[in-house]
Write a protein that holds these residues in place. Structure first.
Motif, PDB file in Angstrom:
ATOM      1  N   LEU A 183      -2.274  -3.249  -5.769  1.00 30.11           N
ATOM      2  CA  LEU A 183      -2.786  -3.547  -4.429  1.00 30.11           C
ATOM      3  C   LEU A 183      -3.244  -4.995  -4.290  1.00 30.11           C
TER       4      LEU A 183
ATOM      5  N   ILE B 230      -3.728   3.663   0.756  1.00 30.31           N
ATOM      6  CA  ILE B 230      -4.987   3.289   1.383  1.00 30.31           C
ATOM      7  C   ILE B 230      -5.103   3.767   2.827  1.00 30.31           C
ATOM      8  N   GLU B 231      -4.103   4.494   3.332  1.00 29.08           N
ATOM      9  CA  GLU B 231      -4.153   5.036   4.686  1.00 29.08           C
ATOM     10  C   GLU B 231      -4.229   6.565   4.614  1.00 29.08           C
TER      11      GLU B 231
ATOM     12  N   GLY C  66       0.786  -1.228   0.000  1.00 28.20           N
ATOM     13  CA  GLY C  66       0.000   0.000   0.000  1.00 28.20           C
ATOM     14  C   GLY C  66       0.818   1.277   0.000  1.00 28.20           C
TER      15      GLY C  66
END
Length: 230
Positions: A148, A210-211, A73
């Motif tokens: 991903l 994704i964070e 990620g």
């Protein structure tokens, strides 16, 4: 008693909560108890959610590569260049030779953050769908599905590949720490510090895909310093 030395040059290694830095420091010794300095850093910052994981390959060949690690990620590596001015104050009585002087140090100044795209080695299929090959790619919206997909990841690509697409983000930094000098007035500098440092940038720093990414990094640090006084 007068000041024995007028200047000091220091090399510093500073690991911190989410990264590390190496720096050079040039100081002007004003009194036994106060030193002004300016400093230049090269370091890196990580997202708190970064962690490395490995891929294991099944193979009967004992000489084949068995694993390769990568950060899932991740979109960019983040290097940091810092320039700062600071002061060191000693609060303890003048240390005897080989003694320890205790004080405080603070520093602040501008920063430049350098984003280097993070590359992965990915398994791709030829158009006929039967032959696969390895492609080294950075993240884009077009390849998000495979970038991903853990089942398609072979491992991390070369760190240096990202230099071809580097971009910069301006920022500022500051730090405050307790300073401990071994033989504070000897010819050679031997010291360490513990404290907190803050880096802030004028936009969110896109390290992860994704964070949540933040423009501010707060880290605890410990530093080790060696050098010479003149």
């Amino acid at each position: 008693m007068g000041v024995l030395y007028n200047k000091e040059k220091v090399l510093e290694l500073r690991p911190h909560s989410n990264g590390a830095a190496v720096s050079v420091q040039f100081g002007k010794i004003n009194t036994f108890y106060k030193t002004n300095y300016y400093q230049f850093d090269l370091g890196f910052l990580k997202h708190p959610k970064e962690y490395r994981q490995s891929v294991t390959f099944n193979s009967t060949n004992p000489f084949a590569r068995t694993s390769n690690s990568y950060t899932y990620g991740k979109q960019n590596n983040f290097l940091v260049l810092r320039g700062g001015v600071g002061k060191k104050f000693y609060y303890s009585e003048k240390a005897k030779r080989k003694g320890v002087a205790v004080g405080v140090n603070y520093e602040f100044g501008p920063s430049i953050g350098l984003l280097l795209p993070y590359y992965l080695e990915l398994t791709r299929l030829e158009q006929n769908g039967f032959e696969d090959y390895i492609s080294t790619e950075r993240y884009t919206e077009e390849n998000a599905d495979i970038f991903l997909d853990n089942s398609k990841i072979i491992g991390a690509g070369s760190f240096f590949k990202g230099f071809g697409h580097m971009s910069a983000i301006p920022g500022v930094h500051a730090r405050l720490g307790a300073h401990f000098s071994l033989g504070a007035f000897d010819k050679y500098v031997k010291a360490f510090e513990m404290g907190i440092m803050v880096d802030g940038y004028f936009q969110r720093v896109p390290i992860m895909i994704i964070e949540n990414n933040s423009p501010v990094f707060i880290n605890g640090f410990i530093s080790f310093q060696i050098g010479k006084r003149e």
